[in-house]
Design a protein around this motif. Structure first.
Motif, PDB file in Angstrom:
ATOM      1  N   ILE A 102       0.863  -1.189   0.000  1.00 25.46           N
ATOM      2  CA  ILE A 102       0.000   0.000   0.000  1.00 25.46           C
ATOM      3  C   ILE A 102       0.890   1.226   0.000  1.00 25.46           C
ATOM      4  O   ILE A 102       1.859   1.310   0.763  1.00 25.46           O
ATOM      5  N   SER A 103       0.572   2.183  -0.862  1.00 25.18           N
ATOM      6  CA  SER A 103       1.376   3.405  -0.941  1.00 25.18           C
ATOM      7  C   SER A 103       1.026   4.350   0.194  1.00 25.18           C
ATOM      8  O   SER A 103      -0.088   4.311   0.738  1.00 25.18           O
ATOM      9  N   LYS A 104       1.965   5.205   0.547  1.00 25.28           N
ATOM     10  CA  LYS A 104       1.639   6.316   1.430  1.00 25.28           C
ATOM     11  C   LYS A 104       0.761   7.311   0.659  1.00 25.28           C
ATOM     12  O   LYS A 104       0.756   7.322  -0.573  1.00 25.28           O
ATOM     13  N   PRO A 105       0.004   8.158   1.352  1.00 21.79           N
ATOM     14  CA  PRO A 105      -0.840   9.120   0.649  1.00 21.79           C
ATOM     15  C   PRO A 105      -0.004  10.017  -0.268  1.00 21.79           C
ATOM     16  O   PRO A 105       1.093  10.428   0.080  1.00 21.79           O
ATOM     17  N   PHE A 106      -0.533  10.292  -1.463  1.00 18.95           N
ATOM     18  CA  PHE A 106       0.143  11.164  -2.424  1.00 18.95           C
ATOM     19  C   PHE A 106      -0.906  11.973  -3.171  1.00 18.95           C
ATOM     20  O   PHE A 106      -2.085  11.630  -3.190  1.00 18.95           O
ATOM     21  N   LYS A 107      -0.440  13.036  -3.810  1.00 13.78           N
ATOM     22  CA  LYS A 107      -1.355  13.957  -4.468  1.00 13.78           C
ATOM     23  C   LYS A 107      -1.214  13.881  -5.977  1.00 13.78           C
ATOM     24  O   LYS A 107      -0.114  13.731  -6.502  1.00 13.78           O
ATOM     25  N   SER A 108      -2.336  13.991  -6.682  1.00 10.62           N
ATOM     26  CA  SER A 108      -2.373  14.122  -8.139  1.00 10.62           C
ATOM     27  C   SER A 108      -3.265  15.320  -8.448  1.00 10.62           C
ATOM     28  O   SER A 108      -3.825  15.936  -7.531  1.00 10.62           O
ATOM     29  N   PRO A 109      -3.433  15.670  -9.721  1.00 11.70           N
ATOM     30  CA  PRO A 109      -4.354  16.774 -10.038  1.00 11.70           C
ATOM     31  C   PRO A 109      -5.783  16.530  -9.577  1.00 11.70           C
ATOM     32  O   PRO A 109      -6.571  17.482  -9.488  1.00 11.70           O
ATOM     33  N   TYR A 110      -6.133  15.281  -9.268  1.00 19.59           N
ATOM     34  CA  TYR A 110      -7.510  14.977  -8.873  1.00 19.59           C
ATOM     35  C   TYR A 110      -7.736  15.039  -7.363  1.00 19.59           C
ATOM     36  O   TYR A 110      -8.874  15.098  -6.912  1.00 19.59           O
ATOM     37  N   GLY A 111      -6.681  15.000  -6.571  1.00 17.69           N
ATOM     38  CA  GLY A 111      -6.817  15.024  -5.121  1.00 17.69           C
ATOM     39  C   GLY A 111      -5.761  14.133  -4.476  1.00 17.69           C
ATOM     40  O   GLY A 111      -4.697  13.885  -5.049  1.00 17.69           O
ATOM     41  N   TRP A 112      -6.067  13.642  -3.272  1.00 16.98           N
ATOM     42  CA  TRP A 112      -5.134  12.799  -2.523  1.00 16.98           C
ATOM     43  C   TRP A 112      -5.543  11.328  -2.658  1.00 16.98           C
ATOM     44  O   TRP A 112      -6.719  10.984  -2.534  1.00 16.98           O
ATOM     45  N   HIS A 113      -4.557  10.466  -2.909  1.00 12.83           N
ATOM     46  CA  HIS A 113      -4.808   9.037  -3.132  1.00 12.83           C
ATOM     47  C   HIS A 113      -4.057   8.180  -2.121  1.00 12.83           C
ATOM     48  O   HIS A 113      -2.985   8.552  -1.647  1.00 12.83           O
ATOM     49  N   VAL A 114      -4.615   7.010  -1.857  1.00 12.93           N
ATOM     50  CA  VAL A 114      -3.898   5.868  -1.285  1.00 12.93           C
ATOM     51  C   VAL A 114      -4.166   4.725  -2.248  1.00 12.93           C
ATOM     52  O   VAL A 114      -5.320   4.486  -2.622  1.00 12.93           O
ATOM     53  N   LEU A 115      -3.133   4.035  -2.703  1.00 12.37           N
ATOM     54  CA  LEU A 115      -3.355   2.946  -3.653  1.00 12.37           C
ATOM     55  C   LEU A 115      -2.733   1.648  -3.155  1.00 12.37           C
ATOM     56  O   LEU A 115      -1.819   1.658  -2.331  1.00 12.37           O
ATOM     57  N   GLN A 116      -3.238   0.548  -3.691  1.00 17.50           N
ATOM     58  CA  GLN A 116      -2.660  -0.770  -3.432  1.00 17.50           C
ATOM     59  C   GLN A 116      -2.506  -1.497  -4.762  1.00 17.50           C
ATOM     60  O   GLN A 116      -3.444  -1.561  -5.562  1.00 17.50           O
TER      61      GLN A 116
END
Length: 437
Positions: A375-389
């Protein structure tokens, strides 16, 4: 390895931004040597460009051109091109400022870490390499921040308003050109002689004569990159016109069909486009045979800032969700409850198997650096903040779905290139610019 070049390679097709140098001062001793003060070379809306900025960027461009082995145009010609690039960048940065676009230190650190990793270094090794290349770490961070802001401005103002319909995709796939473009790729350079919107016939004829003159010089052996640096009005002029790898479908007609008939090293004759007269050179080509792509099975949770939730509150919520997942709570249930991605939330955040090239760079980079099952740490893209797996990875042969995605990307890129050039001309025309050179 030239770290400055690598920085530019890792981000948007922009050259590295220059920093405002401190003003020189007069010595207070009786034998003082008078040093010239920094001065304004251009007023751009509510900001200015200083001579020191122009000098530093000019020096960087000269170094880059020299390392490519290309001949340098006269300094006054190159200086005008560099100043125009700084003006366009400044306008975009001011748009970003007015739009509230901010790059947090965390995002910047993440970007710097990615750049260092792409160069096979730790951040400390990267810092040392920058110093050896004559660029301070603080300067590099500021340059990356500027490029990230410009990238987000373009995402909001240009990329988000481009639409490609399913019918356009199917028409393209059914065409001879579409079938050909799925098997071959071209590396191109361009020279653009601009024509303003609504220009009178004498202006158009003068631009056409310029383009024909340049074409004749090329046929007589003139260096394409040098002419592009000195004469082109394209976004890629200071890179010798190098546009990178493109499919012919990304190009406005009639270039899409003309490129296929060229041999490597040949140029097209000047052709009229909405932006002016353009000459393309085929630098290289590749492709053909079976297409194999990597796919990633990924799920995510998206949290967006809003009028009632600030950027900082959004980040903190993403971090709390990350901690809850790490503590053992079910990812899918949290995605259903909190994710604001309508396309995946009801599926527990599952994006299924996806081509990384279909994702925004920020998401793609984090996904590439996350191991399967992690699982990734929280990160930001143009769409908002994500957590991904990341749930899995695989390589797969071309499929009809992949062909459709390729076609979608090609058509979007073609529209983006056209829209970007039109938008850059528009913001340049609408801005108040006073050049003081």
């Amino acid at each position: 390895m030239n770290v400055k070049t690598k920085l530019s390679d890792c981000l948007r097709p922009l050259l590295l931004g220059a920093l405002l140098l401190g003003n020189a001062t007069l010595s207070t001793t009786t034998t003082a040597e008078v040093r010239p003060l920094d001065r304004v070379v251009a007023i751009v809306d509510n900001d200015v460009i200083m001579q020191s900025q122009l000098d530093q960027r000019l020096h960087e461009v000269q170094q880059t051109i020299a390392k490519r082995g290309a001949a340098l145009p006269p300094e006054h010609v190159l200086s005008q091109q560099v100043l125009e690039r700084l003006i366009i960048e400044n306008i975009q940065l001011q748009i970003g400022e007015r739009s509230g676009i901010r790059i947090t230190d965390e995002e910047l650190n993440q970007a710097i870490g990615t750049i260092a990793q792409r160069n096979g270094m730790t951040v400390e090794q990267f810092r040392a390499a920058l110093a050896q290349d004559g660029l301070s770490f603080a300067d590099a961070r500021d340059q990356v921040r500027r490029e990230m802001i410009i990238s987000r401005v373009r995402q909001r103002r240009v990329a988000e308003r481009i639409q490609v319909t399913d019918q356009e995709v199917q028409n393209f796939l059914a065409s001879d050109l579409g079938k050909m473009q799925l098997s071959e790729e071209f590396r191109l350079a361009n020279i653009l002689i601009p024509v303003p919107d609504g220009a009178p016939s004498d202006t158009i004829q003068a631009a056409e004569r310029q383009a024909q003159d340049l074409y004749q010089q090329l046929r007589q052996g003139a260096d394409f990159a040098q002419l592009a640096i000195a004469r082109s009005a394209s976004e890629t002029a200071l890179e010798g016109g190098d546009m990178g790898w493109r499919k012919a479908a990304q190009l406005p007609p009639p270039f899409d069909s003309m490129i296929s008939a060229l041999s490597v090293g040949e140029e097209t004759e000047p052709m009229r486009t909405p932006g002016g007269f353009i000459i393309l050179k085929l630098l290289d080509k590749r492709g053909g045979g079976t297409q194999v792509r990597d796919e990633v099975h990924v799920r995510h949770i998206l949290i967006k800032p809003s009028e009632i939730r600030s950027e900082e509150e959004t980040r903190r919520l993403a971090e709390r969700l990350y901690e809850r997942i790490k503590s053992g709570e079910d990812f899918a249930e949290l995605a259903k409850s909190f994710s604001e991605d309508p396309g995946s939330a009801l599926n527990g955040g599952d994006l299924n198997w996806i081509d990384p090239n279909a994702l925004v760079p920020e998401f793609r980079e984090v996904m590439a650096n996350t191991a399967s099952g992690e699982i990734s740490k929280p990160f930001k893209s143009p769409y908002g903040w994500h957590v991904l797996q990341v749930l899995g990875r695989r390589a797969t042969d071309s499929s009809e779905q992949f062909r459709e995605q390729q076609a979608m990307n090609l058509l979007r890129n073609r529209k983006y290139d056209e829209e970007l050039q039109a938008w850059l001309r528009q913001i340049r025309d609408e801005a108040y610019v006073e050049v003081k050179l």
